[in-house]
Design an enzyme around this catalytic site. Structure first.
Site, PDB file in Angstrom:
ATOM      1  N   GLU A  72      47.799 -26.955  12.944  1.00  0.00           N
ATOM      2  CA  GLU A  72      46.550 -27.692  13.113  1.00  0.00           C
ATOM      3  C   GLU A  72      46.636 -29.059  12.441  1.00  0.00           C
ATOM      4  OE1 GLU A  72      44.180 -23.528  12.274  1.00  0.00           O
ATOM      5  OE2 GLU A  72      43.696 -25.309  11.123  1.00  0.00           O
ATOM      6  N   CYS A  90      44.205 -35.339   8.515  1.00  0.00           N
ATOM      7  CA  CYS A  90      44.679 -34.225   7.683  1.00  0.00           C
ATOM      8  C   CYS A  90      45.810 -33.534   8.446  1.00  0.00           C
ATOM      9  CB  CYS A  90      43.519 -33.257   7.429  1.00  0.00           C
ATOM     10  SG  CYS A  90      44.014 -31.814   6.488  1.00  0.00           S
ATOM     11  N   CYS A  95      51.940 -20.399   5.167  1.00  0.00           N
ATOM     12  CA  CYS A  95      52.216 -20.800   3.781  1.00  0.00           C
ATOM     13  C   CYS A  95      52.603 -19.559   2.983  1.00  0.00           C
ATOM     14  CB  CYS A  95      50.981 -21.459   3.160  1.00  0.00           C
ATOM     15  SG  CYS A  95      51.253 -22.029   1.463  1.00  0.00           S
ATOM     16  N   CYS A 137      47.394 -17.950  -1.657  1.00  0.00           N
ATOM     17  CA  CYS A 137      46.155 -18.112  -2.429  1.00  0.00           C
ATOM     18  C   CYS A 137      45.086 -17.176  -1.838  1.00  0.00           C
ATOM     19  CB  CYS A 137      45.680 -19.566  -2.388  1.00  0.00           C
ATOM     20  SG  CYS A 137      46.902 -20.678  -3.131  1.00  0.00           S
ATOM     21  N   CYS A 164      42.458 -18.398   0.974  1.00  0.00           N
ATOM     22  CA  CYS A 164      42.901 -19.352   2.004  1.00  0.00           C
ATOM     23  C   CYS A 164      43.370 -18.650   3.279  1.00  0.00           C
ATOM     24  CB  CYS A 164      44.018 -20.218   1.424  1.00  0.00           C
ATOM     25  SG  CYS A 164      44.819 -21.273   2.643  1.00  0.00           S
ATOM     26  N   CYS A 198      41.579 -25.200   6.535  1.00  0.00           N
ATOM     27  CA  CYS A 198      42.936 -25.111   7.050  1.00  0.00           C
ATOM     28  C   CYS A 198      43.291 -23.681   7.445  1.00  0.00           C
ATOM     29  CB  CYS A 198      43.933 -25.644   6.033  1.00  0.00           C
ATOM     30  SG  CYS A 198      44.146 -24.635   4.582  1.00  0.00           S
TER      31      CYS A 198
HETATM   32  N1  SAH Z   1      49.003 -26.125  -0.028  1.00  0.00           N
HETATM   33  C1  SAH Z   1      48.394 -27.308  -0.492  1.00  0.00           C
HETATM   34  C2  SAH Z   1      47.776 -28.143   0.597  1.00  0.00           C
HETATM   35  C3  SAH Z   1      47.030 -27.409   1.675  1.00  0.00           C
HETATM   36  S1  SAH Z   1      45.530 -26.614   1.184  1.00  0.00           S
HETATM   37  C4  SAH Z   1      47.371 -26.984  -1.576  1.00  0.00           C
HETATM   38  O1  SAH Z   1      47.060 -25.831  -1.778  1.00  0.00           O
HETATM   39  O2  SAH Z   1      46.914 -27.912  -2.213  1.00  0.00           O
HETATM   40  C5  SAH Z   1      44.459 -28.005   0.859  1.00  0.00           C
HETATM   41  C6  SAH Z   1      43.266 -27.675  -0.005  1.00  0.00           C
HETATM   42  O3  SAH Z   1      42.334 -26.858   0.711  1.00  0.00           O
HETATM   43  C7  SAH Z   1      43.628 -26.901  -1.268  1.00  0.00           C
HETATM   44  O4  SAH Z   1      42.968 -27.432  -2.386  1.00  0.00           O
HETATM   45  C8  SAH Z   1      43.127 -25.523  -0.937  1.00  0.00           C
HETATM   46  O5  SAH Z   1      42.910 -24.757  -2.068  1.00  0.00           O
HETATM   47  C9  SAH Z   1      41.894 -25.802  -0.142  1.00  0.00           C
HETATM   48  N2  SAH Z   1      41.411 -24.685   0.671  1.00  0.00           N
HETATM   49  C10 SAH Z   1      42.118 -23.689   1.225  1.00  0.00           C
HETATM   50  N3  SAH Z   1      41.303 -22.859   1.904  1.00  0.00           N
HETATM   51  C11 SAH Z   1      40.057 -23.345   1.789  1.00  0.00           C
HETATM   52  C12 SAH Z   1      38.770 -22.935   2.283  1.00  0.00           C
HETATM   53  N4  SAH Z   1      38.630 -21.866   3.036  1.00  0.00           N
HETATM   54  N5  SAH Z   1      37.687 -23.675   1.944  1.00  0.00           N
HETATM   55  C13 SAH Z   1      37.834 -24.787   1.193  1.00  0.00           C
HETATM   56  N6  SAH Z   1      39.019 -25.244   0.710  1.00  0.00           N
HETATM   57  C14 SAH Z   1      40.112 -24.510   0.999  1.00  0.00           C
HETATM   58 FE1  SF4 Z   2      49.119 -22.379   0.755  1.00  0.00          FE
HETATM   59 FE2  SF4 Z   2      46.529 -22.187   1.291  1.00  0.00          FE
HETATM   60 FE3  SF4 Z   2      47.402 -21.888  -1.210  1.00  0.00          FE
HETATM   61 FE4  SF4 Z   2      47.493 -24.329  -0.077  1.00  0.00          FE
HETATM   62  S1  SF4 Z   2      45.643 -23.111  -0.533  1.00  0.00           S
HETATM   63  S2  SF4 Z   2      49.105 -23.311  -1.281  1.00  0.00           S
HETATM   64  S3  SF4 Z   2      47.923 -23.747   2.066  1.00  0.00           S
HETATM   65  S4  SF4 Z   2      47.880 -20.545   0.537  1.00  0.00           S
END
Ligand code: SAH
Ligand code: SF4
Length: 365
Positions: A107, A121, A128, A132, A135, A355
């Site tokens: 995406e 973006c 990934c 987390c 996510c 994302c």
């Molecule tokens: N992997 C990298 C970049 C991609 S995620 C990282 O973790 O920074 C980009 C941002 O979106 C991160 O801060 C992540 O924690 C946040 N994010 C992920 N899922 C989300 C969600 N459902 N709602 C809001 N922010 C989210």
């Molecule tokens: Fe990966 Fe999502 Fe964690 Fe970013 S927030 S490091 S995309 S699992």
């Protein structure tokens, strides 16, 4: 990577591969022209068509001889992805679901912050590996890294959307590497892609307008710092202590909050660029006054910015967005403690702009 050219003859036994144009460095492209007996300057013309005029294909490159255009179309592909879905939200946010050459999906999103400023973006991996807890992207692990061309192609596709509306001339473009994946685990592809994005003869973007967001891998942050680039670094902190961060961000178990902060400090020292700490607020999990106070204790005195993100709920996950009152309380404590705080409002809610959500939603489709 390469695919068979359409014109391959099963009888000749010769296999010609179509070369993804965006994977080529300027030098490689120039070498190809010279090798094939064309003037070297043609390579520059082609790059200008692709990056500045955002040509759809070789047919559009009207200052190249027709014969050369035909040869190029046989040997190179400008695009390796296909747009599977394009969604537009009421606030102008546009999200593309792209199918890669091998059928994987990623995406990218265009956010229209205001009439003078847009943000692209982009993703760096299919899925990934960081896992987390909140996510969508991390739910199924990582499939593979994106290539440099696949990363660039997202920017080109979003630029073309801006071109459709003649917006490129009026609104500057910021880039956030905050789509799917952990960028610092794919620096080998990301750095050349961003170099082309910032090249005067590429997309002509400014390094200072590009933000790389990371889960906080110290080795990757140090490598980025050593590049002596001017990219803005955003570290996804999400918790003020190891106990909570280990739960929300499992990668933390390896290096701890202290390891992340030390690397962020080193980035600031090396680049002079203030680091942003992202903190996604999860109701009842990390949004309490005590969390805010401990965040102050952790970050006070650091030249940094705290970016509070309102959680975008993911179907199937137990996390919720905090109430406006809860958010206001958190902000108040953080600001009284001396932190610089901004809140990232959700954009494009209705089109699954968090994302990994659009991809998951259509995984079977
Ligand atoms: N992997 C990298 C970049 C991609 S995620 C990282 O973790 O920074 C980009 C941002 O979106 C991160 O801060 C992540 O924690 C946040 N994010 C992920 N899922 C989300 C969600 N459902 N709602 C809001 N922010 C989210
Ligand atoms: Fe990966 Fe999502 Fe964690 Fe970013 S927030 S490091 S995309 S699992």
């Amino acid at each position: 990577m390469g695919r068979r050219a359409h014109g391959d003859s099963a009888y000749s036994g010769a296999v010609t591969f179509v070369i993804p144009l965006l994977e080529q460095t300027p030098e490689q492209l120039r070498d190809w022209f010279v090798r094939e007996g064309f003037p070297a300057y043609r390579a520059g013309q082609v790059r200008k068509w692709v990056f500045q005029k955002l040509a759809d294909g070789f047919d559009a490159m009207t200052d190249l001889p027709v014969e050369l255009r035909r040869t190029l179309a046989e040997r190179f592909a400008v695009w390796t992805t296909q747009i599977v879905r394009r969604e537009v939200a009421a606030d102008g946010t546009e999200k593309l679901l792209l199918a890669l050459g091998d059928g994987q999906r990623i995406e990218c999103v265009l956010l229209r912050d205001d009439k003078d400023r847009h943000t692209a973006c982009i993703s760096t991996q299919v899925g990934c590996a960081m896992g987390c807890a909140f996510c969508a992207t991390g739910l199924d692990g990582v499939v593979r890294n994106l290539s440099s061309g696949e990363i660039l192609e997202q920017l080109l596709r979003l630029q073309r959307i801006r071109q459709e509306h003649a917006e490129g001339r009026t609104a500057v473009l910021n880039v956030v590497v905050m789509g799917m994946g952990e960028p610092l685990l794919n620096l080998d592809a990301l750095l050349p892609a961003l170099a082309t994005a910032c090249d005067r003869n590429g997309l002509g973007l400014s390094e200072r307008r590009i933000t790389i967001s990371t889960v906080g891998l110290p080795d990757g942050i140090r490598r980025l710092a050593a590049e002596r680039c001017q990219y803005h670094l955003a570290v996804s902190l999400h918790a003020p202590d190891d106990e909570l961060r280990n739960r929300l961000v499992p990668a933390n178990r390896k290096f701890g909050v202290a390891g992340v902060l030390a690397a962020a400090d080193a980035y600031f020292e090396r680049t002079g660029r203030r680091v942003t700490f992202e903190y996604v607020l999860l109701a009842g999990v990390n949004d309490q006054p005590d969390h805010a106070r401990r965040l102050v204790g952790l970050l006070r005195g650091r030249p940094s910015l705290v970016n509070l993100i309102l959680y975008n709920p993911v179907p199937g996950l137990p996390y919720r967005t905090p109430s406006p009152e809860q958010v206001a309380r958190f902000v108040e404590i953080a600001e009284q403690g001396g932190l610089n705080v901004v809140i990232r409002h959700r954009k494009g809610d209705r089109i699954n702009a968090a994302c990994g959500q659009l991809r998951r939603g259509t995984a079977e489709g």
